[in-house]
Design an enzyme around this catalytic site. Structure first.
Site, mmCIF file in Angstrom:
data_model
loop_
_atom_site.group_PDB
_atom_site.id
_atom_site.type_symbol
_atom_site.label_atom_id
_atom_site.label_comp_id
_atom_site.label_asym_id
_atom_site.label_seq_id
_atom_site.Cartn_x
_atom_site.Cartn_y
_atom_site.Cartn_z
ATOM 1 N N GLU A 298 0.730 3.774 1.481
ATOM 2 C CA GLU A 298 1.426 4.388 3.004
ATOM 3 C C GLU A 298 2.344 3.470 3.533
ATOM 4 O O GLU A 298 3.510 4.276 4.005
ATOM 5 C CB GLU A 298 0.258 4.307 4.088
ATOM 6 C CG GLU A 298 -1.127 5.026 3.679
ATOM 7 C CD GLU A 298 -2.104 4.269 3.062
ATOM 8 O OE1 GLU A 298 -1.767 3.428 1.962
ATOM 9 O OE2 GLU A 298 -3.137 4.076 3.486
ATOM 10 N N HIS B 247 0.771 -1.266 0.068
ATOM 11 C CA HIS B 247 -0.054 0.136 0.187
ATOM 12 C C HIS B 247 0.821 1.250 0.010
ATOM 13 O O HIS B 247 1.844 1.227 0.449
ATOM 14 C CB HIS B 247 -0.913 0.091 1.312
ATOM 15 C CG HIS B 247 -1.865 -1.011 1.435
ATOM 16 N ND1 HIS B 247 -2.993 -1.084 2.009
ATOM 17 C CD2 HIS B 247 -1.908 -2.274 0.462
ATOM 18 C CE1 HIS B 247 -3.822 -2.049 1.787
ATOM 19 N NE2 HIS B 247 -3.271 -2.702 0.915
ATOM 20 N N CYS C 289 -6.367 1.982 5.524
ATOM 21 C CA CYS C 289 -7.056 0.724 6.050
ATOM 22 C C CYS C 289 -6.456 0.286 7.311
ATOM 23 O O CYS C 289 -5.529 0.907 7.954
ATOM 24 C CB CYS C 289 -6.808 -0.351 5.050
ATOM 25 S SG CYS C 289 -4.967 -0.977 5.077
ATOM 26 N N CYS D 80 -2.675 -0.285 7.476
ATOM 27 C CA CYS D 80 -1.972 1.074 7.323
ATOM 28 C C CYS D 80 -2.067 1.690 8.654
ATOM 29 O O CYS D 80 -1.166 2.238 9.099
ATOM 30 C CB CYS D 80 -2.253 1.470 6.107
ATOM 31 S SG CYS D 80 -1.523 1.022 4.695
#
Length: 153
Positions: A52, A50, A80, A83
């Site tokens: 992040e 992801h 999410c 993260c």
């Protein structure tokens, strides 16, 4: 260039690669960009890639530290739960995000990671920054996916 603008550019680049358009930027206390990334789940065949996490890892590596307590994370979508937990572990000072994610978010929706008693660190949170632009990237991306699979949008 504003940090959210950089994150939006990273998100658009992720979409061009076939990844969900999410972009992230890590800023130091002076507002200097330490790292930037877009989602790379499909490109790397890594479900944890992801935006992040990629940006946080790169910033920590650049700093030579596992924690970033004087840093801000700017991301185009509400993180999410995975993260959000990483943001807590990296000890990010401030989280700034664009679009809210009622289905998969872990900050203002869903798991609400920072509100859990087991959370070690809660950053300052600012949501809805350039929300319309961030959401538009996602809507366009998923509409294209549905069209390519034969669904009407």
């Amino acid at each position: 260039m504003e940090a959210m603008e950089i994150a939006l550019i990273e998100a658009a680049a992720a979409a061009q690669r076939g990844d969900v358009p999410v972009g992230a930027v890590v800023l130091d206390a002076n507002g200097t960009v330490l790292a930037r990334a877009g989602n790379a789940v499909e490109a790397t065949h890594d479900a944890s890639a992801h935006a992040e996490l990629l940006a946080l890892r790169a910033a920590a590596a650049a700093r030579g530290s596992a924690r970033l307590p004087d840093c801000d994370l700017v991301v185009t979508l509400e993180p999410c739960p995975m993260c959000a937990q990483a943001i807590s572990f990296f000890r990010i000072r401030r989280l700034i995000f664009g679009a809210y994610d009622p289905k998969g978010g872990g900050v203002e929706h869903g798991a609400r990671v920072f509100d859990a008693g087991s959370c070690h660190h809660r950053p300052e949170i600012v949501g809805g920054v350039r929300e319309t632009e961030s959401a538009a990237l996602l809507k366009t991306f998923f509409a294209g996916k549905r069209r390519s699979q034969g669904f009407r949008t």
